[in-house]
Write a protein that holds these residues in place. Structure first.
Motif, PDB file in Angstrom:
ATOM      1  N   GLN A 175      16.380  14.001  16.041  1.00 27.98           N
ATOM      2  CA  GLN A 175      15.429  14.413  15.095  1.00 27.98           C
ATOM      3  C   GLN A 175      15.503  13.836  13.896  1.00 27.98           C
ATOM      4  OE1 GLN A 175      14.850  18.711  14.920  1.00 27.98           O
ATOM      5  NE2 GLN A 175      14.918  18.954  17.306  1.00 27.98           N
ATOM      6  N   LYS A 176      16.724  13.554  13.250  1.00 26.60           N
ATOM      7  CA  LYS A 176      17.133  13.218  12.148  1.00 26.60           C
ATOM      8  C   LYS A 176      16.680  11.762  11.756  1.00 26.60           C
ATOM      9  CE  LYS A 176      21.466  10.666  12.480  1.00 26.60           C
ATOM     10  NZ  LYS A 176      21.067   9.607  11.458  1.00 26.60           N
ATOM     11  N   PRO A 177      16.305  11.431  10.413  1.00 24.84           N
ATOM     12  CA  PRO A 177      15.935  10.367  10.077  1.00 24.84           C
ATOM     13  C   PRO A 177      17.090   9.076  10.356  1.00 24.84           C
ATOM     14  CG  PRO A 177      15.538  11.705   8.386  1.00 24.84           C
ATOM     15  CD  PRO A 177      16.193  12.341   9.253  1.00 24.84           C
ATOM     16  N   GLU A 178      16.569   7.948  10.503  1.00 25.44           N
ATOM     17  CA  GLU A 178      17.480   6.680  10.880  1.00 25.44           C
ATOM     18  C   GLU A 178      18.494   6.656   9.599  1.00 25.44           C
ATOM     19  OE1 GLU A 178      15.598   3.277  11.926  1.00 25.44           O
ATOM     20  OE2 GLU A 178      14.557   4.386  13.702  1.00 25.44           O
ATOM     21  N   GLY A 179      18.212   6.614   8.561  1.00 30.06           N
ATOM     22  CA  GLY A 179      18.868   6.456   7.206  1.00 30.06           C
ATOM     23  C   GLY A 179      19.985   7.480   6.756  1.00 30.06           C
ATOM     24  N   ALA A 180      19.844   8.552   7.393  1.00 31.17           N
ATOM     25  CA  ALA A 180      20.787   9.571   7.158  1.00 31.17           C
ATOM     26  C   ALA A 180      22.185   9.308   7.774  1.00 31.17           C
ATOM     27  CB  ALA A 180      20.258  11.058   7.886  1.00 31.17           C
ATOM     28  N   PRO A 181      23.317   9.351   6.973  1.00 33.30           N
ATOM     29  CA  PRO A 181      24.446   8.995   7.480  1.00 33.30           C
ATOM     30  C   PRO A 181      25.201   9.920   8.347  1.00 33.30           C
ATOM     31  CG  PRO A 181      24.852   9.382   5.067  1.00 33.30           C
ATOM     32  CD  PRO A 181      23.357   9.465   5.324  1.00 33.30           C
TER      33      PRO A 181
END
Length: 481
Positions: A175-181
């Protein structure tokens, strides 16, 4: 290095200093810049110092620099494996922020009502702390949305994987965005290590040796002693062999430190306790033999080349770590010496349990301990009872026979039977168990025997005179010509 040099917000850096974080640890120095650059990180550690602050400080700094946008769900998610860690992380957030700065936080844990937690997930949150069990239930019921997640922190990936809840991590990553570390703290394991590298590819890896591993690598040796006098004899022998090498002796109390300094002076050694010295003389350059009591809360500067003797083992392992904090990770050829008497054996057991292995024991010829630790497993016991007969009639019959055979006179009863039987009866207590005094044969031990026949103390030099000035609270060595 200070926290202000790590590029943190000015007001937040001041609150960090006020919260007691004076100097960043090794983990904080490496992880905070990586999180500021929005990079993935895998931290291989057991229980490194400053772990909570290492991910909370850059996470809070990111939230303060980027104000909250109106959306549902949390911006930063901290997933931990235990409820007590949730309380610890929440308390650390309050310490770091103080009363002036505030961020929107919430926590999801098991054992709480579902409805308030479902409403919490619909609110705009800056930081959310959750345990995997309850959060997994909410995700399965489509009550949690991580499409706006900006940072994911896995506090203990190994524990979450061992509990079989790593499927929740896969759902969050979907679910999380790709850019979230992603920041994950992992302990090396045959199953967890490949999984961690699979879900976090191209991550910066940080390896931190925890204090437990450093204590295992530190060479240590145990010398068993009977009492204080025996410890004094061992210390005198060790100092004779060191030949004026700088030595640090740790004790638990200032009283023991002062008494030990006086006794060593009688044996020709010039030793000083830190609580009797001014600050400028609390070093090995001014005092080659330095006695450091734990009550003084003073940690000497150690380079790793000194001889270290623990005259008393501290009750807490944390105190032992404070003693050794300056030489952990430093290569040493000479082992750290621990003098262990009967009073210190429980403390030594705690230290060995923390290390996960026993410490080598060695005896000095001529100074072996005379008292061995007692073992309750070797104590013999008598019969605890007799087997019941199959019927009550049989029991009554045997009882009547015993009464007929038993003499009526008490004196006659005492004289009946052989000498071995009488001795056996005398060794039994009221309930048929032998008395411990009859089976234990302790060898008599005289306190101070180490200074009599078997032990000859070192004679001080004829040209050396030790003068103790109690008014100045210090000891001086005068060379008479």
């Amino acid at each position: 290095m200070s926290f202000s040099e790590l590029g943190l917000q000015g007001a937040f850096a001041e609150h960090i200093d006020a919260a007691g974080y004076e100097t960043p640890t090794e983990l904080q120095q490496q992880l905070i810049p990586l999180m500021a650059q929005r990079k993935n990180a895998l931290v291989w550690t057991q229980s490194a110092a400053g772990k909570t602050g290492a991910f909370l400080i850059p996470a809070i700094d990111y939230i303060l620099k980027n104000p909250l946008e109106e959306h549902h769900g949390a911006r930063v998610l901290v997933l931990t494996s235990r409820r007590d860690r949730v309380n610890q992380i929440t308390y650390t957030i309050k310490r770091l922020l103080g009363d002036e700065q505030q961020i929107r936080t919430g926590f999801i844990v098991s054992g709480r009502p579902y409805q308030p937690q479902m409403r919490l997930l619909r609110r705009p949150l800056d930081l959310m702390i959750a345990t995997p069990g309850r959060l997994n239930d909410l995700v399965d019921n489509n009550k949690a949305d991580f499409s706006h997640l900006e940072l994911l922190i896995l506090d203990d990936l190994t524990a979450i994987y061992k509990k079989g809840l790593h499927g929740l991590i896969d759902k969050i990553l979907a679910q999380k965005p790709e850019g979230a570390p992603i920041i994950a703290f992992v302990r090396h394991d045959e199953e967890v290590t490949p999984y961690a590298r699979q879900i976090i590819p191209n991550a910066e890896e940080i390896t931190i040796q925890d204090e437990k591993t450093l204590l295992q690598q530190l060479p240590q040796r145990v010398h068993l002693a009977d009492d204080y006098t025996h410890k004094l004899a061992l210390t005198d022998h060790l100092l004779d062999n060191l030949k004026n090498k700088p030595t640090v002796i740790f004790t638990a109390t200032t009283k023991t430190a002062k008494t030990l300094a006086d006794n060593l002076a009688n044996h020709g050694h010039t030793a000083d306790s830190t609580h009797l010295l001014p600050e400028e003389e609390r070093n090995l350059q001014a005092c080659p033999i330095l006695i450091v009591p734990d009550q003084e809360n003073f940690t000497p500067e150690l380079s790793g080349n000194e001889c270290i003797i623990h005259f008393e083992i501290p009750e807490k392992v944390e105190t032992y770590q404070v003693r050794m904090q300056n030489i952990l990770g430093v290569e040493r050829t000479e082992p750290v010496l621990l003098l262990v008497s009967a009073h210190d054996r429980d403390h030594l057991k705690k230290l060995e349990e923390f290390r996960g292995e026993a410490i080598e024991q060695k005896s000095i010829p001529g100074l072996e301990p005379k008292q061995l630790p007692r073992s309750t497993s070797n104590r013999t016991r008598g019969n605890t009872g007799t087997r019941r007969n199959a019927s009550n009639n049989g029991a009554k019959t045997q009882g009547n026979r015993a009464n007929k055979q038993r003499p009526h006179n008490s004196a006659a009863r005492k004289n009946t039977g052989s000498a071995d039987d009488r001795q056996q009866r005398s060794r039994k207590s009221f309930y048929g168990q032998r008395k411990a005094s009859a089976t234990q044969q302790d060898t008599p031990y005289e306190i101070g025997s180490w200074e009599k026949q078997d032990y000859v103390p070192r004679q001080p030099r004829s040209d050396k005179k030790v003068v103790i000035r109690y008014k100045e609270k210090k000891r001086r060595t005068l060379i008479t010509k």
